[in-house]
Design a protein around this motif. Structure first.
Motif, PDB file in Angstrom:
ATOM      1  N   PRO B 140     -64.137 -51.033  23.711  1.00 16.52           N
ATOM      2  CA  PRO B 140     -64.774 -49.990  22.608  1.00 16.52           C
ATOM      3  C   PRO B 140     -64.447 -48.775  23.060  1.00 16.52           C
ATOM      4  CG  PRO B 140     -66.021 -50.854  24.528  1.00 16.52           C
ATOM      5  CD  PRO B 140     -64.826 -51.237  24.843  1.00 16.52           C
ATOM      6  N   GLY B 512     -68.762 -53.587  25.437  1.00 14.43           N
ATOM      7  CA  GLY B 512     -68.285 -53.845  24.109  1.00 14.43           C
ATOM      8  C   GLY B 512     -69.374 -53.208  23.097  1.00 14.43           C
ATOM      9  N   ASP B 513     -69.067 -52.994  21.771  1.00 11.96           N
ATOM     10  CA  ASP B 513     -69.977 -52.463  20.775  1.00 11.96           C
ATOM     11  C   ASP B 513     -71.070 -53.383  20.349  1.00 11.96           C
ATOM     12  OD1 ASP B 513     -68.674 -49.982  20.766  1.00 11.96           O
ATOM     13  OD2 ASP B 513     -67.380 -50.671  19.330  1.00 11.96           O
ATOM     14  N   ASP B 514     -70.809 -54.565  20.415  1.00 15.13           N
ATOM     15  CA  ASP B 514     -71.596 -55.830  20.033  1.00 15.13           C
ATOM     16  C   ASP B 514     -72.396 -56.504  21.173  1.00 15.13           C
ATOM     17  OD1 ASP B 514     -72.827 -58.224  19.105  1.00 15.13           O
ATOM     18  OD2 ASP B 514     -70.805 -58.982  18.409  1.00 15.13           O
ATOM     19  N   SER B 518     -71.384 -58.678  24.916  1.00 15.01           N
ATOM     20  CA  SER B 518     -71.378 -57.926  25.798  1.00 15.01           C
ATOM     21  C   SER B 518     -72.370 -57.576  26.494  1.00 15.01           C
ATOM     22  CB  SER B 518     -70.177 -56.716  25.671  1.00 15.01           C
ATOM     23  OG  SER B 518     -71.201 -56.015  24.395  1.00 15.01           O
ATOM     24  N   ASN B 521     -72.476 -51.004  26.867  1.00 11.33           N
ATOM     25  CA  ASN B 521     -71.722 -50.154  25.893  1.00 11.33           C
ATOM     26  C   ASN B 521     -70.500 -49.571  26.626  1.00 11.33           C
ATOM     27  OD1 ASN B 521     -72.563 -47.867  27.118  1.00 11.33           O
ATOM     28  ND2 ASN B 521     -74.122 -47.518  25.503  1.00 11.33           N
ATOM     29  N   LYS B 522     -69.850 -48.678  25.931  1.00 10.44           N
ATOM     30  CA  LYS B 522     -68.525 -47.980  26.307  1.00 10.44           C
ATOM     31  C   LYS B 522     -68.706 -47.005  27.416  1.00 10.44           C
ATOM     32  CE  LYS B 522     -68.152 -44.461  22.724  1.00 10.44           C
ATOM     33  NZ  LYS B 522     -67.399 -43.714  21.854  1.00 10.44           N
ATOM     34  N   HIS B 527     -76.676 -52.903  27.497  1.00 10.84           N
ATOM     35  CA  HIS B 527     -77.451 -52.649  26.091  1.00 10.84           C
ATOM     36  C   HIS B 527     -78.835 -53.018  26.259  1.00 10.84           C
ATOM     37  CE1 HIS B 527     -73.843 -52.837  24.235  1.00 10.84           C
ATOM     38  NE2 HIS B 527     -73.097 -53.995  24.632  1.00 10.84           N
TER      39      HIS B 527
END
Ligand SMILES: Cc1cc2nc3c(=O)[nH]c(=O)nc-3n(C[C@H](O)[C@H](O)[C@H](O)COP(=O)(O)OP(=O)(O)OC[C@H]3O[C@@H](n4cnc5c(N)ncnc54)[C@H](O)[C@@H]3O)c2cc1C
Lengths: 230, 572
Positions: B140, B512-514, B518, B521-522, B527
């Motif tokens: 990401p 990951g963005d999703d 994942s 996040n980056k 999350h």
């Protein structure tokens, strides 16, 4: 090209070896079950965290090869061990073999320490070699016959020689022969001289690193730098 | 259990490569950081006293405080029982500075396309080129976003090398394949040796583009530390001269000097604590005296290397997280993969190569067969390998390095070693593997460490992609050694053989963005619990062929800077 002068901290270490003495004292303390005092400096905290095998090699390099009394193996097992490693790395025109270099002391110490888990493998393997040798035991055989038996052991052709025994024995023999003399083997740097390893050489110049350059053996063990064999 | 200690702004669990950089960035920003490190706080004199192959390469004393006692178990697939891995586990270090203290200093940036494996593969070769069952994704994050942080890391810790591309300009002498860097390395490359020059000539003969490998070791004095003197005890050894650019002597030393970082060595975190809202509130750890302590924190950074990162998450269950911390989506432990290695020895009869001295950082490298730098049409695999040939050999290792057919013992063995121990030169490749649906981490249902805590279990095998890639690269290594003048070659590290438990292992807390596929996040931010950050190779979606540490460090900087700028809104 002029050799770089060794940094101060190395020189200090070589000359005074204060930390060496302190570490040794701590290790002995730990052995006696003494707690390392809280708030002691970082290295002493470290010493308390390191395992018992740290101590197992203490003085190994000073042990007398001829009169050494084994600690992990019995006298009989030790005799067989010596006879076997004397064939794995024999004394010949190229120089001392494993026994002259004290490899048996390394192995016995290691079996009382970090390699304790392999002691049963040794006991079974050495007994099987003796068994296969007949009345005089493995050490009583001619070198030719010993080589035959070892070859059979290598190929798992001797009854009772456990899987992995030969490979382990060979690996440990190499470790003792070519490892730092502080562990009891590689006496007088016999192993290192055989293969041209000059010993711990803290500074390699650009000239030393050229192909076919001659590098003089320095015969330095980690003992010089306060190493205790761990 | 004692009463909770005073709350810290940020607690960092594990002060290794990732944690050391994060500590530096946060401390520089004036944030109070407590660093809990399972291992001891050592220095160069401790390392000098252990310049020996038995304690270093063989017994691995650096991992004795913890890592050696909790090695993950392995099975090839979910249907098989655990077994001993085809290659023994590669061992990490437990100490302030982590494994950066005993690493090999090869210090690489990934290239732009390394961050986009999925999309660039589909673009060039079509959807069907993605191997069946692979869960490979793009990062990401792009190279361009990370470039400033690579630069900061190189200038903080001290990395030696030759730029190949400065702001798009190709520079003579560097890696022509590298992505643009904003300026030259802070230090010139580590000098060459006879053997690395021989290797470069051989590679050039075959049309490749060799260059001096970038290395986190000092080619000149830097930041109060002396240049490397090429003692040869490098990978698996701490540096007695402070020339190796570990975080211990760079980031952590500077972080501690700010007065904002409190280091607690010999402190092993057992659990990360969370409340009913799912926020992280602190950690529980065993202190130097073996007492269980609770350290409350506004933010927790988990940077204990991949296996312990995943293990601690899975062990830290709570009402909010019955399947393990931040694992309500079931993604913790997924998308695991481990760098593939291939190596070959070559015999150069009659030549004394003088390989005993040197450093792992002293090597000739090439990128012609890495990433997507060559056309893969018809090869049946994607991606490639970085390849290098370097110096540094130790005597026990050499006593086992025998050409095929040489007797393993006896006088003939002695004779061969006497003549050839320093006439064997090697080339080595790190091949980029992919994550699959069938490669993952979970807790071992049976095996426990000495404290009774379950160890991690690795389920890992190569896909056909990795088998073909390693075989292809192995053939190239053979050609290369022969072009260098070797009369015979043999594997030092066989193709088609995974290293299930590795020092270059990836995934398990993928970024990951999703949030469905994942864990973070980056920014490495979980999350499910935004005041938990997870750093290290466990966050990597893909690995590239390169060694991971500089990317781990650059990402740690990027993440810690984001945290420092947003601490008030993130901390609980
Ligand atoms: C022999 C060897 C050579 C290598 N050579 C290279 C190389 O040349 N180039 C390269 O890029 N990479 C190399 N690597 C890999 C490199 O070491 C890793 O990529 C890097 O150290 C990973 O950083 P990390 O912060 O994730 O983990 P580490 O650096 O291992 O740090 C993790 C820290 O967390 C601590 N910790 C673990 N559990 C706990 C706990 N429960 N509580 C508190 N603390 C804990 C550990 O003690 C350790 O200090 C090498 C590795 C090895 C083993």
């Amino acid at each position: 090209m002029p050799e770089r002068r060794l940094p101060e901290h190395v020189l200090a270490r070589v000359i005074h070896r204060r930390r060496f003495l302190r570490d040794t004292a701590l290790l002995t303390g730990a052995a006696a079950g003494l707690a390392v005092p809280a708030g002691a400096d970082a290295a002493s905290g470290a010493a308390s965290r390191y395992p018992a095998w740290l101590r197992m090699f203490a003085q190994a390099a000073q042990e007398d090869i001829d009169s050494y009394t084994p600690t992990a193996l019995t006298d009989a097992e030790f005799t067989t061990l010596k006879a076997a490693i004397a064939r794995l790395i024999p004394a010949d025109e190229l120089g001392p073999g494993a026994v002259e270099a004290g490899v048996q002391i390394f192995i016995d110490r290691a079996l009382a320490g970090p390699y304790a888990a392999t002691l049963p493998l040794y006991q079974a393997g050495l007994a099987a070699l003796d068994q296969a040798a007949g009345a005089d035991g493995f050490s009583g055989l001619s070198p030719e016959r010993q080589d035959e038996l070892l070859t059979q052991a290598e190929n798992s052709e001797i009854e009772g020689v456990p899987q992995g025994f030969f490979a382990t024995l060979l690996e440990h023999t190499r470790q003792g022969m070519f490892g730092d003399p502080i562990y009891g083997g590689n006496r007088d740097f016999a192993g290192w001289d055989l293969i041209g390893f000059p010993g711990i050489k803290l500074v390699w110049t650009e000239a030393d690193q050229q192909i076919d350059a001659t590098v003089t053996p320095e015969h330095v063990s980690v003992e010089r730098y306060g190493g205790t064999g761990w | 259990m004692s009463n909770p200690l005073p709350k810290a702004d940020v607690v960092i669990v594990g002060l290794g490569a990732a944690g050391g950089i994060a500590a530096y960035v946060l401390a520089q920003a004036g944030i109070n950081v407590v660093g809990l490190e399972a291992g001891p706080y050592l220095d160069k004199a401790d390392f000098l006293a252990r310049d020996d192959e038995i304690s270093g390469s063989i017994l691995g004393w650096t991992g004795e405080p913890k890592y050696n006692k909790e090695l993950p178990t392995w099975r090839p697939d979910a249907k098989s029982p655990t077994a001993s891995p085809p290659i023994p586990p590669i061992r990490m270090a437990n100490m302030v500075g982590g494994t950066s203290v005993h690493y090999g200093t090869q210090s690489w940036r990934m290239r732009a396309d390394d961050f986009k494996v999925r999309s660039t593969t589909i673009q060039r070769y079509g959807q069907e080129a993605i191997p069946a069952g692979s869960t490979v994704e793009d990062w990401p994050l792009t190279y361009e976003e990370l470039e400033p942080y690579y630069d900061k890391v190189e200038y903080l810790i001290g990395v030696s090398g030759k730029a190949g591309n400065i702001n798009g300009q190709i520079v003579e002498g560097g890696n022509p394949f590298e992505s643009p860097r904003s300026r030259e390395f802070p230090l010139p490359p580590v000098r060459s040796a006879g053997f690395t020059e021989l290797a470069a000539e051989g590679m050039r003969k075959l049309g490749y583009h060799p260059f001096p490998q970038p290395a986190a070791i000092l080619s000149q004095d830097f930041d109060g530390r002396p240049a490397c003197t090429m003692c040869g005890y490098c990978s698996s050894y701490g540096c007695w001269n402070d020339s190796k650019s570990s975080t211990l002597v760079s980031a952590i030393r500077h972080a501690e000097a700010t007065g904002k970082l409190e280091i607690r060595p010999n402190s092993r975190v057992m659990r990360i604590l969370s409340n009913d809202k799912g926020e992280v509130v602190g950690v529980e750890y065993l202190d130097e005296q073996g007492q269980l302590q609770v350290q409350p924190a506004g933010v927790v950074i988990l940077s204990t290397y991949i296996y312990e990162n995943v293990r601690l998450l899975l062990l830290s269950t709570s009402t909010a997280y019955p399947q393990g911390l931040v694992n309500n989506n079931g993604q913790v432990g997924k998308h695991y993969f481990s760098h593939a290695y291939v190596g070959r020895n070559g015999l150069f009869p009659g030549k004394r190569l003088n390989l005993w001295g040197g450093t792992t950082g002293q090597a000739t490298a090439m990128d012609d067969l890495n990433g997507d730098n060559f056309d893969h049409s018809g090869l049946g695999f994607i991606r490639g390998a970085v390849i290098f040939a370097g110096t540094g050999a130790l005597p026990i290792g050499r006593s086992r390095t025998l050409a095929p057919g040489v007797p393993q013992w006896g006088s003939a063995y002695k004779q061969w070693l006497h003549e050839n121990a320093d006439s064997v030169g090697s080339v080595f490749a790190q091949v980029e593997p992919l994550p699959y649906e069938f490669t993952f981490l979970d807790l071992d249902p049976e095996v426990k460490d000495p404290l009774g805590v379950p160890v991690l279990r690795v389920t890992y095998s190569f896909g056909e992609n990795e088998n073909l890639a390693t075989t292809y690269i192995d053939e190239k290594l053979d050609e290369m050694l022969r072009a260098m003048g070797a009369t015979e070659t043999w594997p030092s590290f066989p193709a088609r053989t995974p290293v299930p438990i590795n020092s270059h292992a990836y995934g398990g807390t993928r970024m990951g963005d999703d949030p469905a596929t994942s864990v973070v996040n980056k920014y490495g931010q979980a999350h499910e619990a935004p005041n938990l950050f997870i750093l290290g190779g466990s966050t990597f979606p893909t690995s590239s062929g390169y060694n991971p540490t500089e990317t781990i460090e650059a990402h740690a900087w990027y993440a810690a800077e984001y945290l420092a700028q947003n601490l008030n809104s993130i901390a609980v």
